[in-house]
Write a protein that holds these residues in place. Structure first.
Motif, short mmCIF file in Angstrom:
data_model
loop_
_atom_site.label_atom_id
_atom_site.label_comp_id
_atom_site.label_asym_id
_atom_site.label_seq_id
_atom_site.Cartn_x
_atom_site.Cartn_y
_atom_site.Cartn_z
N THR A 63 52.42 57.03 25.74
CA THR A 63 51.31 57.69 25.44
C THR A 63 52.10 58.98 24.07
N GLN B 251 43.60 49.36 14.50
CA GLN B 251 44.79 49.07 13.50
C GLN B 251 44.80 48.00 12.55
N SER C 248 42.47 49.09 20.85
CA SER C 248 43.27 49.65 19.92
C SER C 248 43.88 48.74 18.35
N ARG D 170 47.17 55.68 21.03
CA ARG D 170 47.36 54.68 20.44
C ARG D 170 46.74 54.21 19.13
N THR E 31 53.67 60.38 16.92
CA THR E 31 53.19 59.87 15.52
C THR E 31 52.02 60.48 15.04
N THR E 32 51.04 60.99 15.51
CA THR E 32 49.87 60.89 15.30
C THR E 32 49.73 62.74 15.24
N ARG F 232 45.88 55.73 26.95
CA ARG F 232 47.42 55.65 26.03
C ARG F 232 47.08 54.90 24.46
N TYR G 41 52.95 57.69 21.00
CA TYR G 41 51.59 57.48 20.06
C TYR G 41 51.39 59.20 19.44
N CYS G 42 51.67 60.16 20.75
CA CYS G 42 51.03 61.29 20.06
C CYS G 42 51.75 61.83 19.19
N GLN H 138 47.00 57.12 15.82
CA GLN H 138 48.06 56.75 14.58
C GLN H 138 47.70 56.47 13.63
N ARG I 95 61.52 57.24 17.99
CA ARG I 95 59.81 57.38 17.50
C ARG I 95 60.79 58.87 16.85
N CYS J 71 48.10 66.47 21.62
CA CYS J 71 49.20 65.56 20.75
C CYS J 71 50.22 66.32 21.12
#
Length: 169
Positions: free
Chosen positions: A121, A57, A53, A89, A127-128, A85, A124-125, A92, A161, A108
């Motif tokens: 998790t 990034q 991850s 991540r 955000t995606t 996770r 992160y979902c 994103q 978030r 997500c």
């Protein structure tokens, strides 16, 4: 560096950073790490997720050929939570291709909604999903309603978030 040996040797930020630096933008080295992450050895997959991850990034272009398989990881029940996770991540940071957007958004949404999913998790979902839905007001509204519904009893990471997501743009 032998990536497999490094992943096995120690699970630490120092080792993770060394692996990330070693891989850099080298697609062949990245493929080695992907193979560990997607492999059948639960412990290797778990430990490969962290540096994977981080590499994504920094070098999102390396993920493109593997995106569908990373998405597949999100739906597996036979892997360690760390695999799910870290798959969540890394998503994103990448551009989700149109042919995967619906599937990723559905996954997500389900994960954000499911309070049994670990908070990292879910975050992160969130955000995606927000990135995918940013140009679709109805989807973004649905995500915001879902997040607001769960914010009342949520952990600090979720609330932080959610605060950013719920802020009007």
């Amino acid at each position: 560096m032998n990536i497999r040996d490094a992943v096995t040797a120690e699970h630490s930020i120092t080792t993770t950073n060394a692996i990330v630096e070693y891989i850099g933008t080298d697609a062949a080295r990245f493929q080695e790490l992907v193979d560990l992450f997607l492999g059948d050895d639960r412990r290797l997959a778990q430990r490969a997720g962290w540096p994977l991850s981080y590499v994504v990034q920094l070098h999102t272009e390396l993920a493109a050929p593997h995106l569908e398989r990373f998405v597949d990881q999100l739906e597996r029940k036979d892997v360690h939570d760390a695999v799910i996770r870290n798959a969540a991540r890394l998503l994103q940071y990448v551009e989700i291709p149109p042919e995967l957007e619906g599937r990723v958004l559905d996954i997500c949404f389900r994960m954000v909604e499911d309070q049994s999913v670990p908070v990292a998790t879910r975050v992160y979902c969130m955000t995606t999903a927000a990135r995918i839905a940013e140009d679709e007001p109805e989807l973004l509204r649905e995500l915001r309603l879902m997040v607001a519904k769960h914010a009342e009893n949520a952990k600090p990471a979720f609330l932080n978030r959610a605060k950013h997501l719920l802020a009007e743009k």
